[in-house]
Design a protein around this motif. Structure first.
Motif, PDB file in Angstrom:
ATOM      1  N   GLU A 141       2.540   3.435 -12.519  1.00  0.00           N
ATOM      2  CA  GLU A 141       2.986   3.679 -13.153  1.00  0.00           C
ATOM      3  C   GLU A 141       4.533   4.885 -12.454  1.00  0.00           C
ATOM      4  N   LEU A 142       3.467   4.966 -11.431  1.00  0.00           N
ATOM      5  CA  LEU A 142       4.307   6.092 -10.166  1.00  0.00           C
ATOM      6  C   LEU A 142       4.952   5.361  -9.349  1.00  0.00           C
ATOM      7  N   PHE A 143       4.667   4.314  -8.804  1.00  0.00           N
ATOM      8  CA  PHE A 143       4.814   3.379  -7.504  1.00  0.00           C
ATOM      9  C   PHE A 143       5.614   2.190  -8.701  1.00  0.00           C
TER      10      PHE A 143
ATOM     11  N   TYR B 143      10.923   3.041  -3.213  1.00  0.00           N
ATOM     12  CA  TYR B 143       9.184   3.053  -2.829  1.00  0.00           C
ATOM     13  C   TYR B 143       8.601   3.094  -0.980  1.00  0.00           C
ATOM     14  N   ARG B 144       9.498   2.978  -0.346  1.00  0.00           N
ATOM     15  CA  ARG B 144       8.988   1.495   1.037  1.00  0.00           C
ATOM     16  C   ARG B 144       8.221   2.955   1.671  1.00  0.00           C
ATOM     17  N   ASP B 145       9.176   4.000   1.773  1.00  0.00           N
ATOM     18  CA  ASP B 145       8.836   5.125   3.152  1.00  0.00           C
ATOM     19  C   ASP B 145       7.655   5.491   2.272  1.00  0.00           C
ATOM     20  N   ALA B 146       7.555   5.625   1.411  1.00  0.00           N
ATOM     21  CA  ALA B 146       6.061   6.757   0.819  1.00  0.00           C
ATOM     22  C   ALA B 146       5.551   6.279   1.090  1.00  0.00           C
ATOM     23  N   LEU B 147       4.750   3.959   0.821  1.00  0.00           N
ATOM     24  CA  LEU B 147       4.146   4.038   0.648  1.00  0.00           C
ATOM     25  C   LEU B 147       4.040   3.821   2.539  1.00  0.00           C
TER      26      LEU B 147
ATOM     27  N   ALA C 206      -0.253   6.352   6.799  1.00  0.00           N
ATOM     28  CA  ALA C 206      -0.250   7.380   8.645  1.00  0.00           C
ATOM     29  C   ALA C 206      -1.422   8.384   7.750  1.00  0.00           C
ATOM     30  N   THR C 207      -1.125   9.069   5.989  1.00  0.00           N
ATOM     31  CA  THR C 207      -2.488   9.744   6.339  1.00  0.00           C
ATOM     32  C   THR C 207      -3.701   8.920   6.219  1.00  0.00           C
TER      33      THR C 207
ATOM     34  N   CYS D  22      -4.000  17.130   2.035  1.00  0.00           N
ATOM     35  CA  CYS D  22      -2.572  16.766   2.776  1.00  0.00           C
ATOM     36  C   CYS D  22      -1.860  16.796   1.227  1.00  0.00           C
ATOM     37  N   GLU D  23      -0.379  17.206   1.921  1.00  0.00           N
ATOM     38  CA  GLU D  23       0.407  17.759   0.702  1.00  0.00           C
ATOM     39  C   GLU D  23       1.569  16.259   1.160  1.00  0.00           C
ATOM     40  N   GLU D  24       1.555  15.924  -0.391  1.00  0.00           N
ATOM     41  CA  GLU D  24       2.444  13.947  -0.063  1.00  0.00           C
ATOM     42  C   GLU D  24       3.481  14.687  -1.272  1.00  0.00           C
ATOM     43  N   ALA D  25       5.241  14.236  -1.029  1.00  0.00           N
ATOM     44  CA  ALA D  25       5.793  14.069  -1.830  1.00  0.00           C
ATOM     45  C   ALA D  25       6.443  12.607  -2.205  1.00  0.00           C
TER      46      ALA D  25
END
Length: 430
Positions: free
Chosen positions: A108-110, A132-136, A141-142, A155-158
Motif C-alpha cells: 500500500e505504501l508504494f 516513488y522513483r527516487d525512493a526506490l 544504495a542502502t 538507517c533512517e529513510e523518508a
C-alpha cells in the motif's frame, strides 16, 4: 517446497515405469523356469505381494510428502498473514535484489496493489512509478551498504506521500548469505517512526518557546530596573523635588546600561560576520593584561602571565580580546587584595593550544557552574549575565571551546581551547 514438488512428479513416473517392467519381467522369468506347478504358484503369489508392498511404499512416501507439503503451505499462509498484519514495512529480496514478497503495509505504501512485482528489482520497479522513483533508487544504495557491511545495518529513510507529507522509517536491512559466501537474500524491516519524529519536533518547538519565554523574562527584568530608576528621577523632577541636572550622570549611566544590554542581545541573536586573520595570541593576551595592570596594582592584586610557548591562530583580534577582557575582569573581581590571577598559554594537544585563567578567589558552587553561559544568569549584584553568553558564542565561532572548573574558597579556572593556525582554514565565520 521445491523438493516436495519434484517428488510428486517423480513417484508416479517411477510407478508407471517399474510396474510394467516388474510384471513382464517376472512373468518371463517364470515362463523359462523349470519349477513345478506348486512352486510356480507360490512364486507368483510372492511377486504379487512384493508388488503390492512396493506400491504401498510409494504411496506412503507420496502421502507423507503430500501431508508435509500441505503443512508447509499452511505454515506459509500463517506466516504471510502474520507479516501482513504487522504495522511495519517488511520485504524479502533474493541475492540479486529481485523482490520476492512484500507485506500489505509495504504494498500500500508504494502503491503496488495489482502490480506484479515479484522477480523485479528496485530499478525495474522505479520504471512503474514516477512518484516513488527516487525512493526506490535510494533503496538500491542502502541495500548495497547492507551487503557490503555483511551484517544487520540500520538507517533512517523518508518515503514521500502524495499529499505532500512523508513517512519516516527506522529501517533494518538483514543480509543472508549462502555457505560459500554468495548472496542469498535480503530482509528489510521498516518501523514507522513518523509519529515519533512529529513528537520530537513538537518537543523541540516547545523547548524553543520555553527558552524564548525565559529570555524575554530576563530582558524585561534587566531593562525594567534602569527604566524604573530613570522614571523615578523624572517624576521627582516633575514634582520639583530634585534638580534633574544634578543627577544627569546617573540617568546617562542607566541609559548606557540599557544600551549595553541591547547590544549584547543583538550580538547573541544576530551575530555579525567575524573576519578571521592569523594572529599571535600571546600578544593579544599581553595587551589585555596591560589594560588591567594599573587597576590591579592599585587594588594590590597581581596578574601573572606564563608564556610556555608562542601560538598563532586564525581569529578576530577584537572579538578574542573581548573574551579575554571579560574573563580577566571576572577573575579580578573574584579575588581579594593580595590575591592573584595566573594566565598560562600552553599546548593542549597536536591540534589545539590553551589559554588558562586561574584565580584564588571566592570560587563558585557546583550548581552555579552548570548555568555559566546561560543568558541573564549572573552571580554579581549588578551583573547583566550576558558576558559569558557572548564569550561562549565568540569562542564557538572560532572553532574553540571553554571549560570552567571552580571550588568555593579555593578559586576558579577558565580554560579556552583554540585551534592552531594550521588546523583551521581562513574564512568568514557567521
Amino acid at each position: 517446497m521445491k523438493a516436495n514438488k519434484d517428488i510428486f512428479r517423480i513417484i508416479p513416473f517411477l510407478y508407471v515405469i517399474i510396474g510394467p517392467i516388474w510384471i513382464i519381467g517376472t512373468d518371463y522369468l517364470l515362463s523359462i523356469s523349470n519349477l513345478s506347478a506348486e512352486k510356480e504358484l507360490f512364486v507368483d503369489k510372492c511377486k504379487g505381494m512384493l508388488f503390492v508392498m512396493l506400491t504401498a511404499v510409494l504411496l506412503f512416501v507420496l502421502i507423507k510428502n503430500l501431508r508435509d507439503s500441505k503443512q508447509i503451505e499452511e505454515e506459509k499462509v500463517k506466516l504471510s498473514l502474520l507479516i501482513d498484519a504487522m504495522p511495519d514495512f517488511v520485504s524479502f529480496k533474493d541475492g540479486e535484489g529481485r523482490w520476492l514478497q512484500i507485506n500489505k503495509f509495504g504494498a500500500e505504501l508504494f502503491e503496488l496493489d495489482g502490480i506484479d512485482y515479484k522477480g523485479k528489482t528496485d530499478k525495474e520497479m522505479a520504471e512503474y512509478t514516477d512518484f516513488y522513483r527516487d525512493a526506490l533508487k535510494y533503496c538500491i544504495a542502502t541495500d548495497e551498504e547492507a551487503w557490503k557491511a555483511g551484517k544487520i545495518s540500520r538507517c533512517e529513510e523518508a518515503i514521500p506521500l502524495r499529499d505532500g507529507s512523508a513517512k519516516f522509517f527506522d529501517s533494518l536491512k538483514v543480509p543472508i548469505f549462502n555457505t560459500d559466501g554468495s548472496r542469498k537474500g535480503l530482509v528489510a524491516i521498516g518501523r514507522d517512526i513518523t509519529s515519533l519524529k512529529e513528537a520530537e519536533s513538537k518537543l523541540r518547538q516547545s523547548e524553543k518557546m520555553s527558552a524564548l519565554g525565559e529570555l524575554a523574562a530576563g530582558i524585561v527584568h534587566e531593562i525594567r530596573n534602569p527604566l524604573a530608576i530613570i522614571r523615578g528621577y523624572m517624576q521627582m523632577s516633575q514634582a520639583k523635588k530634585i534638580n534633574l541636572d544634578e543627577h544627569m550622570d546617573i540617568l546617562v549611566e542607566e541609559i548606557n546600561r540599557i544600551n549595553r544590554i541591547v547590544n549584547e542581545l543583538l550580538m547573541i541573536a544576530k551575530p555579525t560576520d567575524i573576519i578571521l586573520a592569523n594572529q599571535k595570541v600571546n600578544t593579544i593576551v599581553s595587551e589585555v593584561v596591560q589594560l588591567f595592570s594599573i587597576e590591579a596594582s592599585q587594588q594590590s592584586k597581581r596578574i601573572n602571565v606564563i608564556d610556555l610557548e608562542q601560538f598563532n591562530t586564525y581569529c578576530n583580534e577584537h572579538k578574542l580580546k573581548q573574551v579575554f577582557i571579560n574573563i580577566l575582569k571576572n577573575a579580578l573581581e573574584a579575588i581579594s587584595p593580595n590575591g592573584e590571577v595566573n594566565i598560562t598559554v600552553y599546548e593542549k594537544n597536536e591540534e589545539h593550544f590553551a589559554i588558562k585563567f586561574e584565580d584564588n578567589g571566592c570560587g563558585m558552587e557546583e550548581a552555579d557552574l552548570h548555568h555559566m553561559g546561560d543568558p541573564f544568569y549572573s552571580l554579581k549584584e549588578n551583573g547583566i549575565g550576558l558576558g559569558m553568553t557572548v564569550s561562549y558564542s565568540i569562542i564557538e565561532a572560532h572553532k574553540g571551546s571553554i571549560q570552567i572548573a571552580s571550588q568555593v574558597n579555593v578559586g576558579t579556572s577558565v580554560e579556552i581551547l583554540l585551534p592552531k593556525s594550521k588546523n583551521i582554514p581562513v574564512e568568514n565565520v557567521c
